[in-house]
Design an enzyme around this catalytic site. Structure first.
Site: not given
Ligand code: AMP
Ligand code: ZN
Length: 137
Positions: A99, A101
């Site tokens: 993903h 950001h």
């Molecule tokens: P990363 O640390 O790059 O793996 O980012 C994962 C991101 O996913 C974090 O910023 C979380 O806040 C976000 N996240 C986790 N679960 C969900 C969810 N159910 N819906 C939306 N965002 C999420």
């Protein structure tokens, strides 16, 4: 991947604040935003991280990140934007589904991305550059 939360969100099995959807991607609001409008670009197919995705999917994902960044600027959510993408636990990846950001930023908003400067000698810099140069060229 049956137990992957982003697979479920991207494919609509779990509800999300969806900002955009096409055949290959869903764009959603991050549930724990660093700033209002913090967005995630999710491919619908499961790939663990950048080491697994195809070049064409990376291109499409970053084009969507650019489109989202422009919208956040135009709509006044941002004065600047961080586009970041974590790969592997060591790099802070917490969800093992590729993903991107897109984080809207305002001047002096207190969000921290940059750490302390790591001191590296000029000699070591040269060695590092040579090693990576060889791999990339
Ligand atoms: P990363 O640390 O790059 O793996 O980012 C994962 C991101 O996913 C974090 O910023 C979380 O806040 C976000 N996240 C986790 N679960 C969900 C969810 N159910 N819906 C939306 N965002 C999420
Ligand atoms: Zn997944």
């Amino acid at each position: 991947m049956s137990d992957c939360i982003f697979c479920k969100i991207a494919n609509g099995e779990i509800p999300s604040n969806t900002l955009y959807e096409d055949n290959d991607f869903r764009i959603i609001l991050d549930i724990s935003p660093a700033n209002p409008g913090h967005t995630l670009i999710l491919p619908k197919k499961h790939f663990e991280n950048v080491f697994d995705v195809s070049d064409s999917l990376v291109k499409d994902a970053f084009l969507l990140a650019k489109k989202t960044a422009c919208a956040l600027m135009d709509l006044g959510f941002a004065e600047g934007v961080n586009i970041l993408q974590n790969n592997g636990e060591a790099a802070g990846q917490t969800v093992g589904h590729f993903h991107i950001h897109v984080i809207p930023r305002k001047k002096d908003d207190g969000v921290t991305i940059k750490s302390e400067v790591f001191e590296v000698s000029e000699e070591e810099m040269g060695r590092i550059a040579k090693t990576i140069f060889k791999a990339l060229n």
